[in-house]
Structures are given as C-alpha cells and as structure tokens.
Scaffold this motif. Structure first.
Motif, PDB file in Angstrom:
ATOM      1  N   MET A  84       3.585  13.788  -1.492  1.00 51.58           N
ATOM      2  CA  MET A  84       3.485  13.561  -2.933  1.00 51.58           C
ATOM      3  C   MET A  84       4.698  14.139  -3.672  1.00 51.58           C
ATOM      4  N   ARG A  85       5.195  15.282  -3.220  1.00 52.87           N
ATOM      5  CA  ARG A  85       6.399  15.857  -3.827  1.00 52.87           C
ATOM      6  C   ARG A  85       7.597  14.936  -3.588  1.00 52.87           C
ATOM      7  N   TRP A  86       7.744  14.473  -2.344  1.00 57.15           N
ATOM      8  CA  TRP A  86       8.856  13.582  -2.031  1.00 57.15           C
ATOM      9  C   TRP A  86       8.762  12.304  -2.861  1.00 57.15           C
ATOM     10  N   GLU A  87       7.576  11.741  -2.955  1.00 60.35           N
ATOM     11  CA  GLU A  87       7.379  10.523  -3.748  1.00 60.35           C
ATOM     12  C   GLU A  87       7.756  10.758  -5.213  1.00 60.35           C
ATOM     13  N   ILE A  91      -0.642   7.368   4.832  1.00 60.05           N
ATOM     14  CA  ILE A  91      -0.367   8.571   5.630  1.00 60.05           C
ATOM     15  C   ILE A  91      -1.561   8.890   6.526  1.00 60.05           C
ATOM     16  N   ALA A  92      -2.768   8.846   5.969  1.00 62.35           N
ATOM     17  CA  ALA A  92      -3.974   9.124   6.754  1.00 62.35           C
ATOM     18  C   ALA A  92      -4.097   8.145   7.919  1.00 62.35           C
ATOM     19  N   GLY A  93      -3.812   6.878   7.666  1.00 62.25           N
ATOM     20  CA  GLY A  93      -3.895   5.867   8.715  1.00 62.25           C
ATOM     21  C   GLY A  93      -2.876   6.087   9.827  1.00 62.25           C
ATOM     22  N   ILE A  94      -1.655   6.434   9.463  1.00 65.73           N
ATOM     23  CA  ILE A  94      -0.612   6.688  10.460  1.00 65.73           C
ATOM     24  C   ILE A  94      -0.976   7.905  11.301  1.00 65.73           C
ATOM     25  N   TYR A  95      -1.376   8.973  10.666  1.00 66.44           N
ATOM     26  CA  TYR A  95      -1.752  10.180  11.397  1.00 66.44           C
ATOM     27  C   TYR A  95      -2.929   9.904  12.331  1.00 66.44           C
ATOM     28  N   ASP A  96      -3.927   9.193  11.837  1.00 67.32           N
ATOM     29  CA  ASP A  96      -5.087   8.859  12.661  1.00 67.32           C
ATOM     30  C   ASP A  96      -4.662   8.021  13.869  1.00 67.32           C
ATOM     31  N   PHE A  97      -3.813   7.053  13.650  1.00 66.72           N
ATOM     32  CA  PHE A  97      -3.312   6.190  14.721  1.00 66.72           C
ATOM     33  C   PHE A  97      -2.615   7.007  15.805  1.00 66.72           C
ATOM     34  N   CYS A  98      -1.932   8.049  15.405  1.00 68.43           N
ATOM     35  CA  CYS A  98      -1.196   8.903  16.354  1.00 68.43           C
ATOM     36  C   CYS A  98      -2.052  10.049  16.893  1.00 68.43           C
ATOM     37  N   GLY A  99      -3.314  10.116  16.451  1.00 71.82           N
ATOM     38  CA  GLY A  99      -4.201  11.153  16.946  1.00 71.82           C
ATOM     39  C   GLY A  99      -3.901  12.531  16.400  1.00 71.82           C
ATOM     40  N   VAL A 100      -3.371  12.574  15.195  1.00 73.57           N
ATOM     41  CA  VAL A 100      -3.002  13.836  14.559  1.00 73.57           C
ATOM     42  C   VAL A 100      -3.757  13.929  13.236  1.00 73.57           C
ATOM     43  N   THR A 101      -4.097  15.128  12.849  1.00 70.95           N
ATOM     44  CA  THR A 101      -4.778  15.333  11.581  1.00 70.95           C
ATOM     45  C   THR A 101      -3.780  15.841  10.544  1.00 70.95           C
ATOM     46  N   THR A 115      -2.517  17.692   7.256  1.00 66.68           N
ATOM     47  CA  THR A 115      -2.975  18.875   6.535  1.00 66.68           C
ATOM     48  C   THR A 115      -2.823  18.651   5.037  1.00 66.68           C
ATOM     49  N   ASP A 116      -3.382  19.533   4.270  1.00 63.54           N
ATOM     50  CA  ASP A 116      -3.184  19.471   2.822  1.00 63.54           C
ATOM     51  C   ASP A 116      -1.698  19.572   2.497  1.00 63.54           C
ATOM     52  N   GLN A 117      -0.977  20.367   3.293  1.00 65.51           N
ATOM     53  CA  GLN A 117       0.470  20.517   3.080  1.00 65.51           C
ATOM     54  C   GLN A 117       1.202  19.203   3.354  1.00 65.51           C
ATOM     55  N   THR A 118       0.715  18.452   4.331  1.00 65.91           N
ATOM     56  CA  THR A 118       1.305  17.137   4.619  1.00 65.91           C
ATOM     57  C   THR A 118       1.260  16.274   3.365  1.00 65.91           C
ATOM     58  N   TYR A 119       0.081  16.173   2.783  1.00 66.89           N
ATOM     59  CA  TYR A 119      -0.072  15.344   1.582  1.00 66.89           C
ATOM     60  C   TYR A 119       0.742  15.900   0.419  1.00 66.89           C
ATOM     61  N   ALA A 120       0.775  17.205   0.275  1.00 68.12           N
ATOM     62  CA  ALA A 120       1.565  17.816  -0.804  1.00 68.12           C
ATOM     63  C   ALA A 120       3.043  17.500  -0.617  1.00 68.12           C
ATOM     64  N   ASN A 172       0.820  -1.216   0.000  1.00 74.11           N
ATOM     65  CA  ASN A 172       0.000   0.000   0.000  1.00 74.11           C
ATOM     66  C   ASN A 172       0.852   1.263   0.000  1.00 74.11           C
ATOM     67  N   VAL A 173       2.040   1.180   0.549  1.00 76.45           N
ATOM     68  CA  VAL A 173       2.952   2.327   0.490  1.00 76.45           C
ATOM     69  C   VAL A 173       3.277   2.634  -0.967  1.00 76.45           C
ATOM     70  N   ARG A 174       3.410   1.610  -1.757  1.00 74.99           N
ATOM     71  CA  ARG A 174       3.741   1.783  -3.171  1.00 74.99           C
ATOM     72  C   ARG A 174       2.521   2.173  -4.008  1.00 74.99           C
ATOM     73  N   THR A 175       1.301   1.781  -3.571  1.00 75.64           N
ATOM     74  CA  THR A 175       0.132   1.975  -4.433  1.00 75.64           C
ATOM     75  C   THR A 175      -0.900   2.974  -3.900  1.00 75.64           C
ATOM     76  N   ASP A 176      -0.882   3.262  -2.593  1.00 81.34           N
ATOM     77  CA  ASP A 176      -1.909   4.135  -2.007  1.00 81.34           C
ATOM     78  C   ASP A 176      -1.331   4.900  -0.816  1.00 81.34           C
ATOM     79  N   ILE A 177      -0.284   5.665  -1.070  1.00 83.47           N
ATOM     80  CA  ILE A 177       0.448   6.342   0.000  1.00 83.47           C
ATOM     81  C   ILE A 177      -0.439   7.303   0.786  1.00 83.47           C
ATOM     82  N   GLN A 178      -1.405   7.933   0.152  1.00 79.84           N
ATOM     83  CA  GLN A 178      -2.255   8.878   0.881  1.00 79.84           C
ATOM     84  C   GLN A 178      -3.064   8.174   1.968  1.00 79.84           C
ATOM     85  N   SER A 179      -3.579   7.003   1.683  1.00 78.38           N
ATOM     86  CA  SER A 179      -4.307   6.247   2.706  1.00 78.38           C
ATOM     87  C   SER A 179      -3.375   5.787   3.821  1.00 78.38           C
TER      88      SER A 179
END
Length: 166
Positions: free
Chosen positions: A117-120, A97-107, A109-114, A88-95
């Motif tokens: 995606m830039r790093w990828e 990231i969302a799962g890791i942040y949710d697990f840690c109780g953090v939301t 941001t759009d900048q996080t995803y940007a 899933n890291v290779r095919t659905d990185i946004q999900s």
C-alpha cells in the motif's frame, strides 16, 4: 507481465523444472497492450535508429505469442497457473497480493500489505506521465486487434479471469 516470455511456457518450465516453478500470468486487455507495446518498441528503436519500424503486423504477432501460451495451457491441463486480471491490480491490489501469496503457499503478513500500500501510494499509475497512443498510429485498428485476439479474449471471458468491455 513480461511479454518477452509469452508463449515460451514450455521453455520456462524446462529451464526451471527442478525448482517447483509456479507460473502466474497477467492478463491485460489487448486493446491497450498492443498499441502500448508498439509505443515502447518504437521508443526503444528510436534510441538506436532514425528509421521507424513498421508495426502494422504487431497485432498478429502478439496474438500468435498469446495463442502459443494458451495452446500450451490447453495441452497441459495438469499444470497449474495463477491468472491475474490487470484491472484488479489497479482496483483491488490486496486481493491480488493475497491470491499470489496463496498460489505460492505463503502467507502474507500485515507488513506485506502495508509495504504494498505504501509503494502504491508513492507510485501511482502515470506518476511520470501517461503515454498517449492509438492503434491507428501504428498502422492497424482496434478491430484488427479484436479479430487477432478473439479466441484469447473469449477464453479469458469464459474462464472468468477478466471481463473486458470496449
């Protein structure tokens, strides 16, 4: 993802017991991990020695570490882990990231995803070349890996974490 910590969950918990530790585990198909680990280990050893290390026992050794991890989890059902399938890291990185942040109780941001995606985009898999390796090059077979990791692979499948097809 660091195999140096695999099977040491109790020790990691003890070392960070007062910090509210969250443990996330990356699950990657042993058919690729075991030969890859051997390749990396051989490269490390060759930097310091001309003698090649016998890697034929690596499937059993790495499976033992994974079983120690799995046994810890089974014996500590109240502890919460976040499982990530490497595929899933290779095919659905946004999900992921969302799962890791949710697990840690953090939301995130759009900048996080940007940023991700830039790093990828700037760092595609095999950017610096792909490693070529096979189980046989290290003195074992894919069937040896399947046998040693059978309980783990069955658990990963039954928990719905990954669906590894050969």
């Amino acid at each position: 993802k660091c195999v140096a910590n695999l099977g040491l969950e109790a020790e990691v918990r003890d070392a960070f017991s007062e910090s509210g530790l969250n443990l996330a585990l990356m699950h990657r198909n042993p058919l690729s991990v075991v030969p890859s680990t051997c390749r990396l280990s051989r490269a490390f050893h060759r930097a310091y020695s001309d003698v090649d290390v016998d890697m034929s026992a690596n499937p059993a050794g790495l499976a033992g570490m994974m079983m120690r991890c799995l046994n810890y989890r089974i014996n500590h059902p109240s502890e919460v882990f976040h499982d990530i399938c490497y595929d899933n890291v290779r095919t659905d990185i946004q999900s992921v990231i969302a799962g890791i942040y949710d697990f840690c109780g953090v939301t995130p941001t759009d900048q996080t995803y940007a940023n991700v995606m830039r790093w990828e985009a700037e760092n595609p898999q095999n950017k610096h070349g792909a490693w070529d390796y096979s189980a046989e090059a290290y003195g074992f077979t894919n069937d040896d890996i399947r046998r040693e990791f059978a309980l783990y692979a069955a658990w990963v499948q039954s928990e719905g974490i990954c669906n590894w097809a050969d």
